[in-house]
Design an enzyme around this catalytic site. Structure first.
Site, PDB file in Angstrom:
ATOM      1  N   GLY A 100       0.845  -1.195   0.000  1.00 24.90           N
ATOM      2  CA  GLY A 100       0.000   0.000   0.000  1.00 24.90           C
ATOM      3  C   GLY A 100       0.873   1.236   0.000  1.00 24.90           C
ATOM      4  O   GLY A 100       2.068   1.163   0.314  1.00 24.90           O
ATOM      5  N   ASP A 105     -20.078 -11.645 -20.034  1.00 29.29           N
ATOM      6  CA  ASP A 105     -20.575 -11.782 -18.662  1.00 29.29           C
ATOM      7  C   ASP A 105     -22.047 -12.180 -18.600  1.00 29.29           C
ATOM      8  O   ASP A 105     -22.406 -13.136 -17.910  1.00 29.29           O
ATOM      9  CB  ASP A 105     -20.353 -10.480 -17.875  1.00 29.29           C
ATOM     10  CG  ASP A 105     -18.916 -10.019 -17.952  1.00 29.29           C
ATOM     11  OD1 ASP A 105     -18.067 -10.839 -18.354  1.00 29.29           O
ATOM     12  OD2 ASP A 105     -18.640  -8.855 -17.634  1.00 29.29           O
ATOM     13  N   GLU A 109       3.873 -11.381  -6.025  1.00 32.94           N
ATOM     14  CA  GLU A 109       2.740 -11.507  -6.952  1.00 32.94           C
ATOM     15  C   GLU A 109       3.063 -11.039  -8.371  1.00 32.94           C
ATOM     16  O   GLU A 109       2.338 -11.368  -9.301  1.00 32.94           O
ATOM     17  CB  GLU A 109       1.519 -10.743  -6.407  1.00 32.94           C
ATOM     18  CG  GLU A 109       1.602  -9.218  -6.396  1.00 32.94           C
ATOM     19  CD  GLU A 109       2.297  -8.643  -5.151  1.00 32.94           C
ATOM     20  OE1 GLU A 109       3.099  -9.360  -4.535  1.00 32.94           O
ATOM     21  OE2 GLU A 109       2.053  -7.468  -4.822  1.00 32.94           O
ATOM     22  N   LYS A 131     -12.504 -11.890 -14.661  1.00 28.30           N
ATOM     23  CA  LYS A 131     -12.898 -12.020 -16.075  1.00 28.30           C
ATOM     24  C   LYS A 131     -12.364 -13.305 -16.713  1.00 28.30           C
ATOM     25  O   LYS A 131     -13.089 -14.004 -17.410  1.00 28.30           O
ATOM     26  CB  LYS A 131     -12.378 -10.801 -16.841  1.00 28.30           C
ATOM     27  CG  LYS A 131     -12.872 -10.706 -18.260  1.00 28.30           C
ATOM     28  CD  LYS A 131     -14.179  -9.976 -18.286  1.00 28.30           C
ATOM     29  CE  LYS A 131     -14.730  -9.812 -19.674  1.00 28.30           C
ATOM     30  NZ  LYS A 131     -15.954  -9.015 -19.655  1.00 28.30           N
ATOM     31  N   HIS A 151       7.581  -8.064  -3.777  1.00 31.04           N
ATOM     32  CA  HIS A 151       6.253  -8.418  -4.294  1.00 31.04           C
ATOM     33  C   HIS A 151       6.283  -9.772  -5.006  1.00 31.04           C
ATOM     34  O   HIS A 151       6.580  -9.830  -6.192  1.00 31.04           O
ATOM     35  CB  HIS A 151       5.766  -7.346  -5.271  1.00 31.04           C
ATOM     36  CG  HIS A 151       5.425  -6.061  -4.596  1.00 31.04           C
ATOM     37  ND1 HIS A 151       4.159  -5.777  -4.150  1.00 31.04           N
ATOM     38  CD2 HIS A 151       6.201  -4.997  -4.253  1.00 31.04           C
ATOM     39  CE1 HIS A 151       4.153  -4.587  -3.577  1.00 31.04           C
ATOM     40  NE2 HIS A 151       5.376  -4.088  -3.621  1.00 31.04           N
ATOM     41  N   CYS A 153       5.211  -6.221   1.426  1.00 30.73           N
ATOM     42  CA  CYS A 153       5.619  -4.816   1.314  1.00 30.73           C
ATOM     43  C   CYS A 153       5.061  -3.994   2.485  1.00 30.73           C
ATOM     44  O   CYS A 153       5.432  -4.218   3.622  1.00 30.73           O
ATOM     45  CB  CYS A 153       5.222  -4.250  -0.041  1.00 30.73           C
ATOM     46  SG  CYS A 153       6.054  -2.703  -0.402  1.00 30.73           S
ATOM     47  N   TYR A 154       4.110  -3.075   2.239  1.00 34.04           N
ATOM     48  CA  TYR A 154       3.554  -2.327   3.372  1.00 34.04           C
ATOM     49  C   TYR A 154       2.967  -3.288   4.399  1.00 34.04           C
ATOM     50  O   TYR A 154       3.021  -3.039   5.611  1.00 34.04           O
ATOM     51  CB  TYR A 154       2.474  -1.343   2.885  1.00 34.04           C
ATOM     52  CG  TYR A 154       1.847  -0.565   4.033  1.00 34.04           C
ATOM     53  CD1 TYR A 154       2.492   0.536   4.585  1.00 34.04           C
ATOM     54  CD2 TYR A 154       0.624  -0.960   4.589  1.00 34.04           C
ATOM     55  CE1 TYR A 154       1.940   1.226   5.657  1.00 34.04           C
ATOM     56  CE2 TYR A 154       0.064  -0.275   5.658  1.00 34.04           C
ATOM     57  CZ  TYR A 154       0.725   0.822   6.185  1.00 34.04           C
ATOM     58  OH  TYR A 154       0.178   1.505   7.240  1.00 34.04           O
TER      59      TYR A 154
END
Ligand code: XMP
Length: 511
Positions: free
Chosen positions: A54, A225, A169, A367, A167, A80-81
């Site tokens: 963040g 969708d 990710e 998605k 990170h 991280c944060y």
């Protein structure tokens, strides 16, 4: 109860990416704001909790989770944060770093632990921080370091709290996926049963028990969708689902026909096809203002939908293809994009007006998961992989007045753009590829004769999520072929231009 990992969002731009990483490992996860109450967390009873990164600094003292979270004995991974806030609350020291780290950074593992199991001692991670943990809390030990950061990862084994400054990710971190795997399976002991098949089974069961014998109405747009949503519900309740396809006359070539073919003939669904093109065009006559166009189309859609729904008899539910990113955005402590740039057309307001209860069976999916689901449900690839198309349709791609003739011209151009992108094997990698009809005419020469015809602009963009976009660097030969084809074959066009604006500052659609 579904095995869940909870992601607490501290305002990271990568929150959704973390969620994707967890799900790729077949573990269901949900995202909630950083300050979610202990009560709520206990209700979810997660197998593990991830704190995202963040933009805040811990010494500002504002963005903090409830401190009792550390006594729950649920494994935690701070990123991280997320790591800094753990250090700060539990008695460590976080300060502005002498040298921040941004981008690819070499990291060395100093103590072997489950989190880094199977990884080499040195690898490359992706960093983005100006603050650092200078001193770990008493109960923690450092487990990795970099050239500029003494505490690049730490752990409190007793309480099962893990944290990394980098990170895992993002794809630039080597072995990032392994780190998530280790956290989920070695540390949280997840069983990993979240698959599309299990989702389908569970959803059908839920929809059946929730709907009973009630009638459900759904606005089918032909997009991914609403189509997937319809097929899933249809599988659960069959003929009690009533789909309304309001053809506003602003669709692409043969789109209405194709929707009828797929849903009525192939899936044998209750489909009410309303040919409302004339109504829409009448309302749009003389209208050139983009927002007014959107409003007129939105209102008229609601009217058509309501009229048609009334004919069905007593309906209790309205089904919508809302996706998880919309849910995260609307419940996030950090909110979504603040300024409304364009009024998006949807069925907002309908449920209250028609006194309907909402059902949103895709609200836990991203998605690409919806696409996977569509494939599993046997939907044609052409619908599953379709590029986004705005609710107000070609009306926002015709600058100036929308009429039958101009729609005809744009449809012909649009069809060629799509075919050429597909032929070149680019369609799926592009976010959108379409044409815009401009309200100006220019002079040309064809067969020794002067022409005075329309200009079309090609808008072909790459994007991850439509929040930002860039114009596609298409091969010149492809552009040349497309331009020749359009000018030679589409009556009424004598010039093609290529839009080279990124978003921001431009938007994807022209209106
Ligand atoms: P802009 O033009 O704002 O568009 O950059 C971002 C994305 O949203 C799509 N779009 C819409 N989608 N209803 C929709 O469902 C709408 O009214 C609408 N307007 C724009 C656009 O195609 C792009 O993918």
């Amino acid at each position: 109860m579904q095995e869940t990992v909870l992601i607490l969002d501290f305002g990271s731009q990568y929150t959704q990416l973390i969620a994707r990483r967890v799900r790729e490992h077949k573990v269901f996860c949900c995202v909630l704001p950083y300050n979610t109450s202990l009560q709520k967390i206990k209700e979810i009873s997660p197998k593990g909790i991830i704190f995202t990164g963040g933009p805040a600094s811990t010494y500002e003292g504002k963005i903090k989770p409830c401190p009792e979270i550390f006594n729950l004995r649920i494994p935690i991974l701070g990123i991280c944060y997320g790591m800094q806030v753990i250090a700060d609350i539990l008695g460590g020291k976080v300060r502005k770093a002498k040298a921040g780290e941004y981008g690819n950074t070499g990291i060395s593992v100093s103590t072997k632990t489950e989190l880094f199991r199977g990884l080499p001692g040195d690898f490359v991670c992706w960093m983005s921080h100006g603050d650092s943990v200078l001193m770990v809390p008493d109960s923690f030990v450092k487990i990795a370091f970099t050239k500029n950061t003494d505490v690049a990862a730490m752990v409190d084994r007793e309480r099962n709290i893990w944290a990394v400054q980098f990170h895992p990710e993002v794809v630039h971190t080597q072995y990032g996926k392994n780190i998530f795997y280790n956290f989920l399976y070695e540390i949280c002991r997840c069983a990993g049963k979240w698959t599309m098949e299990s989702f389908i089974k569970q959803s059908i069961k839920n929809i059946k028990s929730q709907m009973g014998n009630s009638k459900v109405v759904l606005g089918l747009s032909g997009g991914v969708d609403s189509s997937v949503c319809a097929i899933l519900i249809h599988k659960a309740i069959g003929k009690n689902l009533f789909c309304i396809f309001a053809d506003n006359g602003l669709l692409r070539k043969d789109e209405g026909k194709r929707v009828k073919e797929v849903f009525k003939r192939h899936f044998k669904m209750n489909l009410r096809y309303v040919d409302a093109g004339k109504r829409f065009l009448k309302k749009l006559k003389g209208v050139t203002d983009p927002e007014l166009k959107r409003k007129i189309i939105g209102n008229e859609f609601v009217r058509v939908f309501e009229e048609e729904a009334k004919k069905i008899g007593k309906v209790e539910f309205l089904a919508q293809g809302t996706l998880y990113p919309d849910v995260i955005e609307s419940c996030s402590a950090f909110g979504g994009p603040s300024a409304r740039i364009k009024t998006h057309h949807n069925v907002g307001g309908l449920p209250e007006k028609m006194k309907l209860k909402l059902i949103e069976p895709l609200k836990d999916l991203f998605k690409d998961e919806v696409r996977q689901l569509g494939m599993k449900l046997g939907m044609p690839e052409e619908i599953v992989c379709r590029q986004p198309f705005p609710g107000p349709g070609l009306a926002v791609r015709i600058i100036g007045e929308v009429n039958k003739e101009r729609l005809g011209v744009l449809r012909e151009v649009d069809r060629r753009v799509i075919i050429e992108m597909k032929k070149a094997g680019l369609y799926r990698n592009l976010w959108q590829s379409f044409a815009v009809l401009l309200p100006i005419k220019t002079v040309g020469v064809m067969g020794d004769k002067r022409t005075y015809e329309n200009v079309v602009a090609l808008r072909i963009v790459t994007s991850e999520d439509a929040m930002t976009a860039d114009w596609a660097r298409l091969p010149y030969d492809l552009l040349a072929r497309l331009s020749n084809q359009i000018i030679n074959e589409v009556k009424g066009v004598n010039r093609v231009v290529y839009d080279i604006s990124s978003k921001p500052p431009s938007t994807i659609e022209w209106e």
